[in-house]
Design a protein around this motif. Sequence first.
Motif, PDB file in Angstrom:
ATOM      1  N   LYS A 156       0.952  -1.273   0.093  1.00 32.32           N
ATOM      2  CA  LYS A 156      -0.020  -0.054   0.044  1.00 32.32           C
ATOM      3  C   LYS A 156       0.951   1.322  -0.091  1.00 32.32           C
ATOM      4  N   LYS A 188       0.476   3.856  -2.931  1.00 33.10           N
ATOM      5  CA  LYS A 188       0.150   5.244  -2.970  1.00 33.10           C
ATOM      6  C   LYS A 188       0.817   6.314  -3.758  1.00 33.10           C
ATOM      7  N   ALA A 214      -5.254   1.136  -2.184  1.00 32.09           N
ATOM      8  CA  ALA A 214      -4.367   2.588  -1.950  1.00 32.09           C
ATOM      9  C   ALA A 214      -4.610   3.297  -3.021  1.00 32.09           C
TER      10      ALA A 214
END
Length: 261
Positions: A160, A164, A199
């Motif tokens: 994640k 991002k 994410a």
Amino acid sequence: MNKKISDAFANGKAFIPFITCGNPSLDITEQLVYACEEAGADLIELGIPFSDPTAEGPVIQAANMRALAGGATTDRIFAMVERIRQKTDIPMVFMTYANVVFSYGKGTEDFIRKAAEIGMNGLILPDVPFEEKEEFDIPCKKYGLDLISLIAPTSHERIKMIAKEANGFVYCVSSLGVTGTRTEITTDIGAMVKMVKEAKDVPCAVGFGISTPEQAKNMAAQSDGAIVGSAIVKLCAAYGAECVPKVKEYVKSMKDAVREN
């Protein structure tokens, strides 16, 4: 997001072939790009050869050595891309190693600026960990190139975090170890892709180990596309200057399989 790369995923599942530049020659590499596009490829990865390609298995390592021996320099590859861009705007990304980028001209920024000027859309550096990507990411953002993130099966807690900040697409590594064809892929790709999507809404393509239409179909069913390198590089090694129709036929079979999802 670089619109060109997002375009590759706009019409269903993407098929992404990898070609080692200069294997067997840069003239053939140029013909392979056109042939792959005609066969249905959505985005093309161009490998810039390096003398110590740590992420690659024996097939692509050998192709790197042949290409370097044949004089496939970064500048000659850039000149080839300029010729290609006169004929096609298919999304293309370079895959190479940090040292190739560092050692070009006056350094990293020179390489990235030139890659953007000639019409490349992104850059994949498998030997640069997430924590060290900034020195490449900053000039990539400055010149409009997407620095593509790789996510490995071992990095669950990091997926994640990496996702991002991902640009273009996320390269999901299907198997531990180096590139190369495998008889079966046991990684839970679906779970990796789900974590990425939670994410950030970014396309995920799966590579490392895919060689058959069945594998490509299976991987694309769990993601946004399949990436194939070693199987294509093997064809180039086996058929040399006669490889273009063989690769075209193979890419068409893989794209047809991916389309079935």
